[in-house]
Structure formats: structure tokens, C-alpha cells
Design a protein around this motif. Structure first.
Motif, PDB file in Angstrom:
ATOM      1  N   LEU A 115       0.805  -1.222   0.000  1.00  0.00           N
ATOM      2  CA  LEU A 115       0.000   0.000   0.000  1.00  0.00           C
ATOM      3  C   LEU A 115       0.834   1.266   0.000  1.00  0.00           C
ATOM      4  CD1 LEU A 115      -2.782  -1.053   2.563  1.00  0.00           C
ATOM      5  CD2 LEU A 115      -2.949  -0.985   0.067  1.00  0.00           C
ATOM      6  N   VAL A 116       2.042   1.206   0.543  1.00  0.00           N
ATOM      7  CA  VAL A 116       2.869   2.405   0.644  1.00  0.00           C
ATOM      8  C   VAL A 116       3.188   2.990  -0.726  1.00  0.00           C
ATOM      9  CG1 VAL A 116       5.095   1.198   0.612  1.00  0.00           C
ATOM     10  CG2 VAL A 116       4.878   3.393   1.820  1.00  0.00           C
ATOM     11  N   PHE A 117       3.225   2.148  -1.770  1.00  0.00           N
ATOM     12  CA  PHE A 117       3.551   2.630  -3.115  1.00  0.00           C
ATOM     13  C   PHE A 117       2.397   3.413  -3.742  1.00  0.00           C
ATOM     14  CE2 PHE A 117       6.371  -1.075  -2.591  1.00  0.00           C
ATOM     15  CZ  PHE A 117       7.593  -0.454  -2.807  1.00  0.00           C
ATOM     16  N   PHE A 118       1.182   3.311  -3.148  1.00  0.00           N
ATOM     17  CA  PHE A 118       0.026   4.034  -3.674  1.00  0.00           C
ATOM     18  C   PHE A 118      -0.185   5.371  -2.952  1.00  0.00           C
ATOM     19  CE2 PHE A 118      -0.770  -0.434  -4.526  1.00  0.00           C
ATOM     20  CZ  PHE A 118      -1.168  -0.421  -5.857  1.00  0.00           C
ATOM     21  N   GLN A 119       0.680   5.672  -1.974  1.00  0.00           N
ATOM     22  CA  GLN A 119       0.530   6.885  -1.185  1.00  0.00           C
ATOM     23  C   GLN A 119       1.574   7.921  -1.593  1.00  0.00           C
ATOM     24  OE1 GLN A 119      -2.166   6.483   0.753  1.00  0.00           O
ATOM     25  NE2 GLN A 119      -2.183   4.286   0.214  1.00  0.00           N
ATOM     26  N   LYS A 120       1.148   9.190  -1.700  1.00  0.00           N
ATOM     27  CA  LYS A 120       2.087  10.252  -2.075  1.00  0.00           C
ATOM     28  C   LYS A 120       3.008  10.601  -0.906  1.00  0.00           C
ATOM     29  CE  LYS A 120      -0.944  12.415  -5.500  1.00  0.00           C
ATOM     30  NZ  LYS A 120      -1.690  13.638  -5.881  1.00  0.00           N
ATOM     31  N   ASN A 121       2.411  10.774   0.271  1.00  0.00           N
ATOM     32  CA  ASN A 121       3.202  11.133   1.455  1.00  0.00           C
ATOM     33  C   ASN A 121       3.373   9.873   2.309  1.00  0.00           C
ATOM     34  OD1 ASN A 121       4.206  12.140   3.917  1.00  0.00           O
ATOM     35  ND2 ASN A 121       3.218  14.126   3.562  1.00  0.00           N
ATOM     36  N   LYS A 122       4.451   9.152   2.065  1.00  0.00           N
ATOM     37  CA  LYS A 122       4.649   7.848   2.710  1.00  0.00           C
ATOM     38  C   LYS A 122       4.870   7.980   4.214  1.00  0.00           C
ATOM     39  CE  LYS A 122       6.383   5.763  -1.538  1.00  0.00           C
ATOM     40  NZ  LYS A 122       5.715   6.810  -2.354  1.00  0.00           N
ATOM     41  N   GLY A 123       5.541   9.050   4.616  1.00  0.00           N
ATOM     42  CA  GLY A 123       5.768   9.258   6.045  1.00  0.00           C
ATOM     43  C   GLY A 123       4.477   9.498   6.795  1.00  0.00           C
ATOM     44  N   ARG A 124       3.605  10.323   6.221  1.00  0.00           N
ATOM     45  CA  ARG A 124       2.324  10.601   6.874  1.00  0.00           C
ATOM     46  C   ARG A 124       1.432   9.356   6.876  1.00  0.00           C
ATOM     47  NH1 ARG A 124      -0.442  15.211   4.162  1.00  0.00           N
ATOM     48  NH2 ARG A 124       1.108  16.490   5.242  1.00  0.00           N
ATOM     49  N   PHE A 125       1.557   8.512   5.857  1.00  0.00           N
ATOM     50  CA  PHE A 125       0.802   7.262   5.783  1.00  0.00           C
ATOM     51  C   PHE A 125       1.063   6.405   7.017  1.00  0.00           C
ATOM     52  CE2 PHE A 125       1.241   2.714   4.467  1.00  0.00           C
ATOM     53  CZ  PHE A 125      -0.114   2.414   4.369  1.00  0.00           C
ATOM     54  N   PHE A 126       2.343   6.204   7.349  1.00  0.00           N
ATOM     55  CA  PHE A 126       2.682   5.400   8.531  1.00  0.00           C
ATOM     56  C   PHE A 126       2.322   6.145   9.816  1.00  0.00           C
ATOM     57  CE2 PHE A 126       5.459   3.308   5.404  1.00  0.00           C
ATOM     58  CZ  PHE A 126       5.133   1.985   5.657  1.00  0.00           C
ATOM     59  N   LEU A 127       2.445   7.464   9.803  1.00  0.00           N
ATOM     60  CA  LEU A 127       2.090   8.255  10.984  1.00  0.00           C
ATOM     61  C   LEU A 127       0.590   8.165  11.260  1.00  0.00           C
ATOM     62  CD1 LEU A 127       3.462  10.088  13.077  1.00  0.00           C
ATOM     63  CD2 LEU A 127       2.830  12.051  11.653  1.00  0.00           C
ATOM     64  N   ASN A 128      -0.218   8.158  10.204  1.00  0.00           N
ATOM     65  CA  ASN A 128      -1.671   8.015  10.367  1.00  0.00           C
ATOM     66  C   ASN A 128      -2.026   6.676  11.007  1.00  0.00           C
ATOM     67  OD1 ASN A 128      -2.342  10.513   9.353  1.00  0.00           O
ATOM     68  ND2 ASN A 128      -2.727   9.784   7.268  1.00  0.00           N
ATOM     69  N   ILE A 129      -1.324   5.627  10.579  1.00  0.00           N
ATOM     70  CA  ILE A 129      -1.575   4.301  11.165  1.00  0.00           C
ATOM     71  C   ILE A 129      -1.324   4.330  12.667  1.00  0.00           C
ATOM     72  CG2 ILE A 129      -0.835   1.884  11.215  1.00  0.00           C
ATOM     73  CD1 ILE A 129      -0.108   2.141   8.260  1.00  0.00           C
ATOM     74  N   VAL A 130      -0.193   4.904  13.055  1.00  0.00           N
ATOM     75  CA  VAL A 130       0.167   4.982  14.476  1.00  0.00           C
ATOM     76  C   VAL A 130      -0.851   5.819  15.238  1.00  0.00           C
ATOM     77  CG1 VAL A 130       1.894   5.788  16.123  1.00  0.00           C
ATOM     78  CG2 VAL A 130       2.622   4.645  14.022  1.00  0.00           C
ATOM     79  N   HIS A 131      -1.221   6.973  14.689  1.00  0.00           N
ATOM     80  CA  HIS A 131      -2.155   7.874  15.369  1.00  0.00           C
ATOM     81  C   HIS A 131      -3.541   7.247  15.532  1.00  0.00           C
ATOM     82  CE1 HIS A 131       0.222  11.833  14.490  1.00  0.00           C
ATOM     83  NE2 HIS A 131       0.786  11.064  15.398  1.00  0.00           N
ATOM     84  N   VAL A 132      -3.978   6.489  14.527  1.00  0.00           N
ATOM     85  CA  VAL A 132      -5.291   5.833  14.628  1.00  0.00           C
ATOM     86  C   VAL A 132      -5.263   4.748  15.696  1.00  0.00           C
ATOM     87  CG1 VAL A 132      -6.973   4.390  13.426  1.00  0.00           C
ATOM     88  CG2 VAL A 132      -5.984   6.364  12.265  1.00  0.00           C
ATOM     89  N   HIS A 142      -5.605   7.186  -0.561  1.00  0.00           N
ATOM     90  CA  HIS A 142      -5.520   8.475   0.135  1.00  0.00           C
ATOM     91  C   HIS A 142      -5.396   8.313   1.649  1.00  0.00           C
ATOM     92  CE1 HIS A 142      -7.866   9.431  -3.644  1.00  0.00           C
ATOM     93  NE2 HIS A 142      -6.795  10.214  -3.762  1.00  0.00           N
ATOM     94  N   LEU A 143      -4.814   7.220   2.085  1.00  0.00           N
ATOM     95  CA  LEU A 143      -4.628   7.005   3.524  1.00  0.00           C
ATOM     96  C   LEU A 143      -3.465   7.820   4.077  1.00  0.00           C
ATOM     97  CD1 LEU A 143      -5.223   3.142   3.776  1.00  0.00           C
ATOM     98  CD2 LEU A 143      -6.873   5.014   3.983  1.00  0.00           C
ATOM     99  N   ASP A 144      -2.855   8.631   3.209  1.00  0.00           N
ATOM    100  CA  ASP A 144      -1.747   9.494   3.629  1.00  0.00           C
ATOM    101  C   ASP A 144      -2.202  10.933   3.829  1.00  0.00           C
ATOM    102  OD1 ASP A 144      -2.352   9.911   0.970  1.00  0.00           O
ATOM    103  OD2 ASP A 144      -0.286  10.386   0.403  1.00  0.00           O
ATOM    104  N   ARG A 145      -3.517  11.167   3.759  1.00  0.00           N
ATOM    105  CA  ARG A 145      -4.006  12.536   3.875  1.00  0.00           C
ATOM    106  C   ARG A 145      -3.779  13.099   5.276  1.00  0.00           C
ATOM    107  NH1 ARG A 145      -9.859  12.134   0.815  1.00  0.00           N
ATOM    108  NH2 ARG A 145      -9.100  12.412  -1.311  1.00  0.00           N
ATOM    109  N   LYS A 146      -3.684  14.410   5.325  1.00  0.00           N
ATOM    110  CA  LYS A 146      -3.615  15.091   6.609  1.00  0.00           C
ATOM    111  C   LYS A 146      -5.002  15.061   7.230  1.00  0.00           C
ATOM    112  CE  LYS A 146      -2.312  19.466   8.793  1.00  0.00           C
ATOM    113  NZ  LYS A 146      -1.820  20.847   8.569  1.00  0.00           N
ATOM    114  N   ALA A 147      -5.086  14.606   8.450  1.00  0.00           N
ATOM    115  CA  ALA A 147      -6.390  14.450   9.104  1.00  0.00           C
ATOM    116  C   ALA A 147      -7.090  15.786   9.241  1.00  0.00           C
ATOM    117  CB  ALA A 147      -6.217  13.804  10.477  1.00  0.00           C
ATOM    118  N   HIS A 148      -8.401  15.785   9.012  1.00  0.00           N
ATOM    119  CA  HIS A 148      -9.216  16.987   9.146  1.00  0.00           C
ATOM    120  C   HIS A 148     -10.035  16.895  10.423  1.00  0.00           C
ATOM    121  CE1 HIS A 148     -11.592  13.999   6.849  1.00  0.00           C
ATOM    122  NE2 HIS A 148     -12.548  14.373   7.670  1.00  0.00           N
TER     123      HIS A 148
END
Length: 643
Positions: A550-567, A636-642
Motif C-alpha cells: 500500500l505504501v507505493f500508492f501513497q504520495k506522502n509515505k511518512g504521513r501514511f505510517f504516521l496516520n496508522i500509528v495515530h489511529v 488516500h490514507l496518507d491525507r492530513k487528518a481533518h
């Protein structure tokens, strides 16, 4: 101006409505004002006050400032010579305020007074009068000695058990639910200490008033209803954390420099009390869960022996390794399903038990097909276990409900309504909307004159185990008097002044109960928020497992993993509507969302379309909706949370 009443409110619209209705009637003949300080409620509290009580001054804080800060805001806007700090989940009698004013005038040494408080079932709340929590008094409260000697000055100093409830007394501590004092006294003190957020400010204020040389009084000449007793939410860890912090602040403030050794022991007692109290409440909450686990494992062992003998002719057919694995697996599936479907909530329904068992059976059979052959036993075991658990859970809850062992919502019984025919119809509609099955309705006219015997006779004749009091009774004093006469085994509720809801508190250890005509979003219910949290964690683990793809489908790879941790940590949720002031939709989910129920193209469809999509999500929420949205937005799992 003679009197200012300050009420701090937070998400208790219907309780506040009933409170204000009683206060306005009690203010007749008194030059005064009512000030409601709303601590950023997300229900319709502010709108309700402005619509139904336009003469009342309402102040919106913009955020939850806590009890002390919010009260100080109200106090600063007050003009009365006397000030009453009042909880919104109270009902005061028509004579209450006049009597309190007269008492303060005839007792010039009085710095503050409290009154006799009854809980939602008409029983006296012991916190109506309290002693100062010294080391010994705290020890007796902690160890339960006060329960063994309830009328002892020595052992029940916390509730001042040696003082009766029928006479006036000088006491040490008032509760913040009804704190009647003078504005001049509050000015001398400087208001409430704003370092206290939720607990301890009443003890601090009472102590400060006595330090100025004033007396604190328990006044027995009038009563109020306080729906939530002091024990509310003690099973919540945040309660004990807040309580511990408040008590530590108090002793540091008054004992820190003068009696460090005493302070140490008092602090130690507070810590022990917090740990023991939380542990006891946790054990009480875990009791039904432990019982269900025990019967589930017993049932698994029973059906294993039965099927092994019936189908294979020997009780030892199944391999030990497979049996142990299956027992643990089915136990986990059943308990998670029961928990997520709200079976262990205070007011669960029998239908929740049936649905939970069906889901657990389907999940068990599905997972069974995926496990290795060596760990399989037989598909008939979860089927038989389903029948065992269905019978056990239904029968156990019926018995629990019949003998009032725990808080399970009523599934039968007789209801007695005191009110007119129109109010009876409103009650029927509300109960029907909330799926409360009451087989027998009886009504007594609101003008009937009750005494101790006639009310008991009516309850006995109709075999009522539930009582609903309606506004047409007219007098809050009469309502309080009726509640004080009701036998302990009868549950009491009240139809609100507008007739739009039924409020009550059948257990002072639980939050007040509310049933209304208002439409309720699924995500306003704790079981659905629990299910949403469960989905967040499980989907996060699934995404993490496949992250190498899935990481290859995300533009912001760092935020993608950060979102996982935050969730996983609960700081974010995967799906949440992007609500703003334009939508006009109240969102009960506070965590910022990574993706939303509609894409950017759909969002351009206009305000009304966006509102409908968001309302549909909040209203009809299910785990499958989140799963569908996340799959569609997998890129789009790398989006900045709203927010």
C-alpha cells in the motif's frame, strides 16, 4: 438584586430544561436572575434555553473550561447579594429558594448552606452533609468502616452520621450540586480556585469560607432532587485520576508547608482510596463479563462431551490441542461480539443478546474454515455453543432484571403514570420509540392527593415496578414529596416539562438516563462508537500488514505510517466527516478523520447534498460503511487528518 443562580451546563439539555422550569417557579417573588454558563455543549442546550427560556442569561464559553472556571464566569456576571451554584441535573421545590434566603438572613454567621438532597429514586443522598476529610475520616471512608457504624461520629465522620437529616446542623463540607452562599463571601475568597477542573472545588470552597470565620450549614427545611449522586462515573479511570489530582492539590494548598508529615499520610490515603475504589468499581463492572466467560467455557466443555459421545461414541474423541485452541477462540469471539454490541452497557436489550449470538456464530464458523486442520474440532461445537449461550444469556438477564441484580433495561412489568391522558400518550410514544416494552399501563390523575398509605396502596394495587411523574402534577414540592414515599423496588422517572423526554436515574452510580423524541445518530450511541474504535484498530493492523504494498500508492509515505500509528493510539480515526460551520451538522465523533464519506468531486455537489451524505453516515453508521469508504479511498490514507 437579592439572588443570582449560576448553572454550569454540559450536554444535559433535557435535565437542564427540567431544572430551569423548577427554578423559574421557585424564583417567584424573588428579585433575582438565572445565569446558565454552557461549557461548549454539542447538544441543543443553548438553543433550548434561548427558545424556551428567553428571559435567562446564557453565556457560551467556547470550550469545556471545567466546573470552577465556568462558575467564576457566571459569578462575575452576577449582580445578586446571594449566589446559588446549582447543578443542571437538579429539581428545586417552589419554596426552596425563599426558605434558603430567610435562613441566611436569620443566621448572620452563615457563610453558605446546603439542603437535603434526594437521588432520582427519592432516597436521601448522604453527601447532603459531609465532614472535613481528615486522615482518620478518609481512612474510615476508604476501609468501609463508616458503613459498619453509619450513625457514629467517630467512624462515619465523612457523612457526619451522628447528625440526623431532619434538623439543621453546622457541618464542614457542602456539595457543589447546591451551594448557596453570599456574593460578599465569594469576593473575599476570590471565587472558586480554577486549578480544580471537576472535583474538589466544593471542599476547597467550603474550607475557605470557614477559614474566614463563617459557618457552613445543612438546612433541613427544604429538599431538592439531584439525579446524579457523588458516585457517578467512579468506574471511570479518569474520575479517579481527576479526584486524586484535586485532593492532592487541596492538601498541598493547605497543608504543604505546615504539616508535611500529616500531608504525606493523607496523600497516601488518597492514593490507596483511589486505587481500591477504582479496583472495586472495575470488579463490579467485570462481574457479568467474568460470569459469562465462566458459563461459556462450561458450555463449551459440556457440548464437547455431548457431541463426542453422541456422534463418536467416546468422550475423548477430540484432540486436546484443538479443544484448548477452540475454547479460547470461541470465548474471544463471543466476548468481543457481546461487548461491541453493548450487552454490558447499563441499558441493554434482549434483542442485543440474540443479535450478538448470531454474529458470534457466523464469525466462529467463518474463522473455523480458515484455521489449520490440526486445530479444528467440529463445526457442530460452535452451533451447539450458540444454543447454550442463547439460552444462558436470555435466562440470566431475565433473572437479573427480575431481582434487580444489575442495570438491565426492563423487559416487562407494570407502569404507573401520575398525570393526565395527554401525558400518558406522550409517555407511550417515547417508550415505543426507545423500544421499551411495558405490557401494562396504569394512570392515576395528577390531581389525586397522595399520602404515605394511598401511594403505597396504588403501587400495590397496580403491581407497579415503574413510576413516571408528569408535569401536570404542577408543584415540584409535590413531586419531591411523592418521590420520597415511593418504595425502593420501584423505579422513578419524570416526563420533562415540554413533554419531549423522560429523565431519571435508577442508580446513583450511573449517569442519568434520558429518553426523548429526538432523532438519534447511531454514532451518538456508545456501542457504535465502540464498534468504530474496534474497526479503526483492526483496519490499522490490516493496513500495516499490507503496508509494503500500500505504501507505493501513497504520495506522502511518512504521513501514511504516521496516520496508522495515530489511529491505533486513538488520536485519529480513519473515517470522519469534514464538518465546518457551513454544514450545520453536529458530529459526535471528536477524533480528526483521515478520509471522509465523500470525495472531492461529490463535495462540490453543494451544501445540501453534503449535509445529507454526512447525516446519512452519522445516522446509519456501521463498520461496513467505514470499510467501504476506506477501500474506495485506499490511495488516500496518507491525507492530513481533518477536524
Amino acid at each position: 438584586m437579592e439572588l443570582s443562580i449560576v448553572i454550569v451546563s454540559y450536554n444535559v439539555s433535557h435535565f437542564l430544561e427540567q431544572c430551569l422550569d423548577s427554578v423559574i417557579r421557585a424564583m417567584q417573588g424573588i428579585e433575582g436572575e438565572i445565569i446558565v454558563v454552557d461549557n461548549h455543549s454539542v447538544d441543543n442546550s443553548v438553543e433550548m434555553v434561548r427558545t424556551r427560556f428567553s428571559m435567562i442569561k446564557i453565556i457560551e464559553t467556547g470550550s469545556n473550561l471545567g466546573f470552577a472556571k465556568a462558575n467564576n464566569i457566571g459569578i462575575r456576571h452576577s449582580e445578586g447579594k446571594n449566589i446559588l451554584l446549582l447543578n443542571p441535573d437538579t429539581i428545586v421545590g417552589e419554596d426552596c429558594l425563599l426558605k434558603c434566603l430567610d435562613f441566611m438572613k436569620t443566621n448572620p454567621d452563615a457563610g453558605a448552606l446546603g439542603v437535603k438532597m434526594l437521588d432520582g429514586q427519592g432516597k436521601i443522598l448522604p453527601e447532603s452533609k459531609r465532614g472535613f476529610p481528615t486522615l482518620w475520616i478518609s481512612f474510615c471512608k476508604l476501609t468501609g468502616l463508616y458503613k459498619l457504624f453509619p450513625k457514629s461520629r467517630i467512624f462515619n465522620g465523612y457523612y457526619m452520621g451522628h447528625l440526623d437529616y431532619e434538623h439543621d446542623h453546622r457541618i464542614d463540607i457542602l456539595t457543589g450540586a447546591f451551594f448557596f452562599t453570599k456574593s460578599s463571601v465569594l469576593k473575599q475568597i476570590g471565587g472558586l480556585d480554577e486549578r480544580y477542573f471537576m472535583y474538589g472545588e466544593d471542599i476547597d470552597l467550603s474550607y475557605s469560607i470557614q477559614q474566614l470565620g463563617y459557618s457552613i450549614y445543612y438546612y433541613a427545611g427544604t429538599s431538592i432532587i439531584h439525579f446524579k449522586g457523588e458516585s457517578t462515573r467512579k468506574s471511570n479511570l479518569s474520575y479517579w485520576n481527576s479526584f486524586f489530582g484535586a485532593m492532592m492539590l487541596f492538601y498541598d494548598k493547605y497543608y504543604g508547608n505546615r504539616a508535611k508529615s500529616l500531608s504525606f499520610f493523607i496523600k497516601l490515603a488518597i492514593i490507596i482510596r483511589g486505587v481500591v475504589g477504582f479496583g472495586r468499581q472495575l470488579l463490579n463492572r467485570a462481574g457479568p463479563i467474568l460470569a459469562d466467560i465462566t458459563f461459556l467455557l462450561l458450555g463449551f466443555y459440556t457440548v464437547k462431551i455431548f457431541w463426542s459421545l453422541f456422534f463418536h461414541g467416546t468422550p475423548y474423541y477430540f484432540q486436546t490441542q484443538a479443544i484448548w485452541f477452540n475454547a479460547g477462540l470461541y470465548c474471544m469471539i463471543w466476548m468481543i461480539t457481546l461487548f461491541l454490541n453493548g450487552v454490558y452497557d447499563h441499558h441493554s436489550r434482549l434483542m442485543d443478546l440474540v443479535v450478538s449470538n448470531i454474529i458470534a456464530l457466523i464469525a466462529s464458523l467463518s474463522i473455523y474454515a480458515l484455521i489449520p486442520e490440526v486445530l479444528r474440532s467440529s463445526r457442530m461445537l460452535p452451533v451447539l455453543l450458540f444454543l447454550w449461550m442463547l439460552v444462558y444469556l436470555v435466562m440470566s438477564r431475565l433473572l437479573v432484571n427480575k431481582f434487580k441484580i444489575a442495570g438491565v433495561s426492563s423487559v416487562g412489568g407494570s407502569l404507573l403514570i401520575i398525570g393526565n391522558a395527554s401525558e400518558e400518550d406522550q409517555v407511550r410514544q417515547i417508550l415505543k420509540k426507545h423500544q421499551k416494552y411495558i405490557p401494562i399501563f396504569n394512570r392515576v390523575d395528577q390531581n389525586h392527593s397522595f399520602d404515605d398509605h394511598s401511594l403505597a396502596d396504588a403501587i400495590s394495587v397496580f403491581k407497579a415496578d415503574q413510576l413516571i411523574l408528569c408535569p401536570s402534577i404542577g408543584s415540584a414540592v409535590k413531586m419531591i414529596d411523592i418521590m420520597s414515599q415511593v418504595p425502593e423496588e420501584v423505579e422513578i422517572r419524570i416526563l420533562t416539562a415540554s413533554g419531549s423526554g423522560i429523565i431519571g436515574s435508577t442508580d446513583k452510580n450511573q449517569q442519568g438516563e434520558l429518553m426523548t423524541f429526538d432523532l438519534t445518530y447511531n454514532l451518538q450511541k456508545i456501542r457504535y462508537r465502540r464498534q468504530k474504535r474496534f474497526f479503526d484498530v483492526m483496519f490499522s493492523l490490516l493496513v500495516l500488514f499490507f503496508s509494503w504494498i500500500l505504501v507505493f500508492f501513497q504520495k506522502n509515505k511518512g504521513r501514511f505510517f504516521l496516520n496508522i500509528v495515530h489511529v491505533v493510539l486513538g488520536l485519529k480515526t480513519w473515517v470522519n466527516p469534514r464538518l465546518d460551520e457551513q454544514t450545520g451538522v453536529v458530529n459526535p465523533v471528536w477524533r480528526p478523520g483521515v478520509v471522509e464519506p465523500l470525495n472531492e468531486f461529490q463535495r462540490a455537489g453543494g451544501k445540501e447534498f453534503v449535509e445529507e451524505v454526512y447525516k446519512n453516515y452519522l445516522w446509519n453508521y456501521s463498520i461496513w460503511m467505514d470499510l467501504d469508504i476506506c477501500i474506495k479511498e485506499i490511495n488516500h490514507l496518507d491525507r492530513k487528518a481533518h477536524e
